[in-house]
Scaffold this motif. Structure first.
Motif, mmCIF file in Angstrom:
data_model
loop_
_atom_site.group_PDB
_atom_site.id
_atom_site.type_symbol
_atom_site.label_atom_id
_atom_site.label_comp_id
_atom_site.label_asym_id
_atom_site.label_seq_id
_atom_site.Cartn_x
_atom_site.Cartn_y
_atom_site.Cartn_z
ATOM 1 N N LEU A 70 0.838 -1.211 0.000
ATOM 2 C CA LEU A 70 0.000 0.000 0.000
ATOM 3 C C LEU A 70 0.868 1.254 0.000
ATOM 4 C CD1 LEU A 70 -2.777 -1.018 2.563
ATOM 5 C CD2 LEU A 70 -3.014 -0.769 0.072
ATOM 6 N N PRO A 71 0.759 2.091 -1.034
ATOM 7 C CA PRO A 71 1.615 3.285 -1.117
ATOM 8 C C PRO A 71 1.321 4.325 -0.045
ATOM 9 C CG PRO A 71 -0.037 3.306 -2.856
ATOM 10 C CD PRO A 71 -0.135 1.960 -2.200
ATOM 11 N N THR A 72 0.137 4.251 0.567
ATOM 12 C CA THR A 72 -0.215 5.244 1.595
ATOM 13 C C THR A 72 0.432 4.941 2.941
ATOM 14 O OG1 THR A 72 -2.230 3.976 2.066
ATOM 15 C CG2 THR A 72 -2.419 5.819 0.520
ATOM 16 N N VAL A 73 0.969 3.729 3.097
ATOM 17 C CA VAL A 73 1.621 3.360 4.360
ATOM 18 C C VAL A 73 3.056 3.880 4.345
ATOM 19 C CG1 VAL A 73 2.368 1.446 5.825
ATOM 20 C CG2 VAL A 73 0.192 1.309 4.589
ATOM 21 N N PRO A 74 3.476 4.674 5.340
ATOM 22 C CA PRO A 74 4.852 5.186 5.379
ATOM 23 C C PRO A 74 5.870 4.055 5.409
ATOM 24 C CG PRO A 74 3.461 6.334 6.974
ATOM 25 C CD PRO A 74 2.662 5.174 6.461
ATOM 26 N N SER A 75 7.005 4.276 4.794
ATOM 27 C CA SER A 75 8.040 3.242 4.740
ATOM 28 C C SER A 75 8.568 2.889 6.120
ATOM 29 C CB SER A 75 9.196 3.710 3.842
ATOM 30 O OG SER A 75 8.805 3.705 2.482
ATOM 31 N N ALA A 76 8.507 3.845 7.058
ATOM 32 C CA ALA A 76 8.975 3.562 8.416
ATOM 33 C C ALA A 76 8.119 2.470 9.050
ATOM 34 C CB ALA A 76 8.926 4.826 9.259
ATOM 35 N N ILE A 77 6.806 2.533 8.845
ATOM 36 C CA ILE A 77 5.894 1.538 9.410
ATOM 37 C C ILE A 77 6.030 0.207 8.673
ATOM 38 C CG2 ILE A 77 3.476 0.934 9.745
ATOM 39 C CD1 ILE A 77 2.908 3.902 10.156
ATOM 40 N N ALA A 78 6.015 0.267 7.338
ATOM 41 C CA ALA A 78 6.152 -0.956 6.542
ATOM 42 C C ALA A 78 7.493 -1.636 6.806
ATOM 43 C CB ALA A 78 6.006 -0.630 5.058
ATOM 44 N N GLY A 79 8.546 -0.839 6.904
ATOM 45 C CA GLY A 79 9.876 -1.390 7.177
ATOM 46 C C GLY A 79 9.969 -1.999 8.563
ATOM 47 N N GLY A 80 9.316 -1.365 9.542
ATOM 48 C CA GLY A 80 9.322 -1.917 10.895
ATOM 49 C C GLY A 80 8.605 -3.255 10.959
ATOM 50 N N ALA A 81 7.461 -3.350 10.261
ATOM 51 C CA ALA A 81 6.714 -4.605 10.233
ATOM 52 C C ALA A 81 7.524 -5.705 9.543
ATOM 53 C CB ALA A 81 5.384 -4.404 9.516
ATOM 54 N N LEU A 82 8.179 -5.345 8.444
ATOM 55 C CA LEU A 82 8.993 -6.324 7.707
ATOM 56 C C LEU A 82 10.180 -6.783 8.555
ATOM 57 C CD1 LEU A 82 9.610 -7.877 5.118
ATOM 58 C CD2 LEU A 82 10.808 -5.851 4.260
ATOM 59 N N THR A 83 10.785 -5.863 9.293
ATOM 60 C CA THR A 83 11.910 -6.212 10.159
ATOM 61 C C THR A 83 11.475 -7.190 11.247
ATOM 62 O OG1 THR A 83 12.940 -4.046 9.786
ATOM 63 C CG2 THR A 83 13.688 -5.300 11.699
ATOM 64 N N ALA A 84 10.332 -6.909 11.877
ATOM 65 C CA ALA A 84 9.833 -7.782 12.939
ATOM 66 C C ALA A 84 9.507 -9.172 12.386
ATOM 67 C CB ALA A 84 8.600 -7.164 13.575
ATOM 68 N N PHE A 85 8.874 -9.205 11.214
ATOM 69 C CA PHE A 85 8.530 -10.482 10.591
ATOM 70 C C PHE A 85 9.788 -11.275 10.247
ATOM 71 C CE2 PHE A 85 7.764 -12.756 6.515
ATOM 72 C CZ PHE A 85 6.893 -13.732 6.996
ATOM 73 N N GLY A 86 10.754 -10.607 9.614
ATOM 74 C CA GLY A 86 11.999 -11.274 9.244
ATOM 75 C C GLY A 86 12.786 -11.736 10.458
ATOM 76 N N ALA A 87 12.771 -10.934 11.532
ATOM 77 C CA ALA A 87 13.495 -11.313 12.749
ATOM 78 C C ALA A 87 12.910 -12.578 13.361
ATOM 79 C CB ALA A 87 13.452 -10.170 13.753
ATOM 80 N N GLY A 88 11.569 -12.715 13.286
ATOM 81 C CA GLY A 88 10.938 -13.933 13.800
ATOM 82 C C GLY A 88 11.391 -15.168 13.039
ATOM 83 N N LEU A 89 11.489 -15.049 11.728
ATOM 84 C CA LEU A 89 11.935 -16.172 10.901
ATOM 85 C C LEU A 89 13.409 -16.495 11.137
ATOM 86 C CD1 LEU A 89 10.173 -15.285 7.526
ATOM 87 C CD2 LEU A 89 9.456 -16.971 9.233
ATOM 88 N N VAL A 90 14.220 -15.445 11.273
ATOM 89 C CA VAL A 90 15.647 -15.661 11.532
ATOM 90 C C VAL A 90 15.841 -16.309 12.906
ATOM 91 C CG1 VAL A 90 17.857 -14.492 11.918
ATOM 92 C CG2 VAL A 90 16.409 -13.798 10.017
ATOM 93 N N GLY A 91 14.993 -15.923 13.862
ATOM 94 C CA GLY A 91 15.063 -16.525 15.185
ATOM 95 C C GLY A 91 14.817 -18.018 15.127
ATOM 96 N N MET A 92 13.838 -18.433 14.332
ATOM 97 C CA MET A 92 13.569 -19.869 14.171
ATOM 98 C C MET A 92 14.749 -20.574 13.509
ATOM 99 S SD MET A 92 9.518 -20.415 13.372
ATOM 100 C CE MET A 92 9.414 -19.420 11.896
ATOM 101 N N TYR A 93 15.344 -19.907 12.541
ATOM 102 C CA TYR A 93 16.495 -20.488 11.848
ATOM 103 C C TYR A 93 17.659 -20.704 12.818
ATOM 104 C CZ TYR A 93 21.036 -19.967 9.533
ATOM 105 O OH TYR A 93 22.342 -20.104 9.166
ATOM 106 N N LEU A 94 17.956 -19.695 13.628
ATOM 107 C CA LEU A 94 19.102 -19.763 14.531
ATOM 108 C C LEU A 94 18.894 -20.746 15.682
ATOM 109 C CD1 LEU A 94 20.022 -15.959 14.795
ATOM 110 C CD2 LEU A 94 21.266 -17.732 13.531
#
Length: 201
Positions: A70-94
């Motif tokens: 969604l272009p109306t969502v600021p990149s700071a919010i979208a990036g924060g959500a993506l970081t949290a999601f990716g961190a959860g997956l990396v946590g499972m990997y590690l």
């Protein structure tokens, strides 16, 4: 959304939304496998039914992907959500045995497919940090502009005051000179009248 963020948000967003939709269609065996893997690392999910967990994960991925798309969502919010999601997956990997080599970081052949999720963390941090730094820069420019404007106004006021004072002083001096000239003329006329009256006597 900054134009330079479009490729990153579009590709990651589309990939995550597709992953979420796939999980919503997962069969019982796939759901149990995903639930077992996640609950072994994050015990909070142990009491959930595999099907419920898979749906929760699927809807979560769709939500994160939608934020990115969604272009109306600021990149700071979208990036924060993506970081949290990716961190959860990396946590499972590690934290999953057999995924990493003896150093606990480098992936084994089995963990290579999962280790790539670290890219999601990097992409999320990039979006969030660029957005934050851009916002900080704009705020600094706004403050600097305000200070410059205020300084200009003060300087203009001082210059105007000095100019106005000089103009008034000049007018005052001219007024005094004019008055002195008039007084001298009046004195000359008075002396002339006095001389006339003395002569007539």
């Amino acid at each position: 959304m900054h134009p330079t963020h479009v490729p990153l948000r579009l590709t990651t967003g589309a990939f995550i939304v597709n992953s979420g939709l796939t999980k919503l269609k997962a069969d019982q065996e796939a759901a149990e496998q995903m639930h077992g893997w996640a609950s072994s690392v994050y015990p909070v999910f142990k009491d959930m039914k595999p099907a419920d967990f898979t749906k929760l994960l699927g809807y979560g991925e769709i939500g994160v992907g939608a934020l990115l798309l969604l272009p109306t969502v600021p990149s700071a919010i979208a990036g924060g959500a993506l970081t949290a999601f990716g961190a959860g997956l990396v946590g499972m990997y590690l934290n999953t045995p057999g995924m990493t080599q003896d150093d606990g970081i480098r992936p084994t052949q089995e963990g290579t497919a999962v280790a790539k999720d670290v890219w999601l963390v990097g992409a999320g941090l990039t979006l969030a940090m660029q957005s934050f730094l851009s916002g900080t820069k704009h705020a600094a420019e706004a403050v600097a502009g305000g200070v410059t404007g205020a300084a200009g106004a003060v300087a203009s006021g001082v210059t105007g005051a000095v100019g106005s004072g000089s103009h008034k002083a000049e007018k005052g001096v001219k007024g005094l000179l004019s008055s002195a000239h008039d007084a001298r003329a009046d004195l000359a006329d008075t002396l002339a009248d006095l001389a006339d009256s003395l002569v007539k006597r």
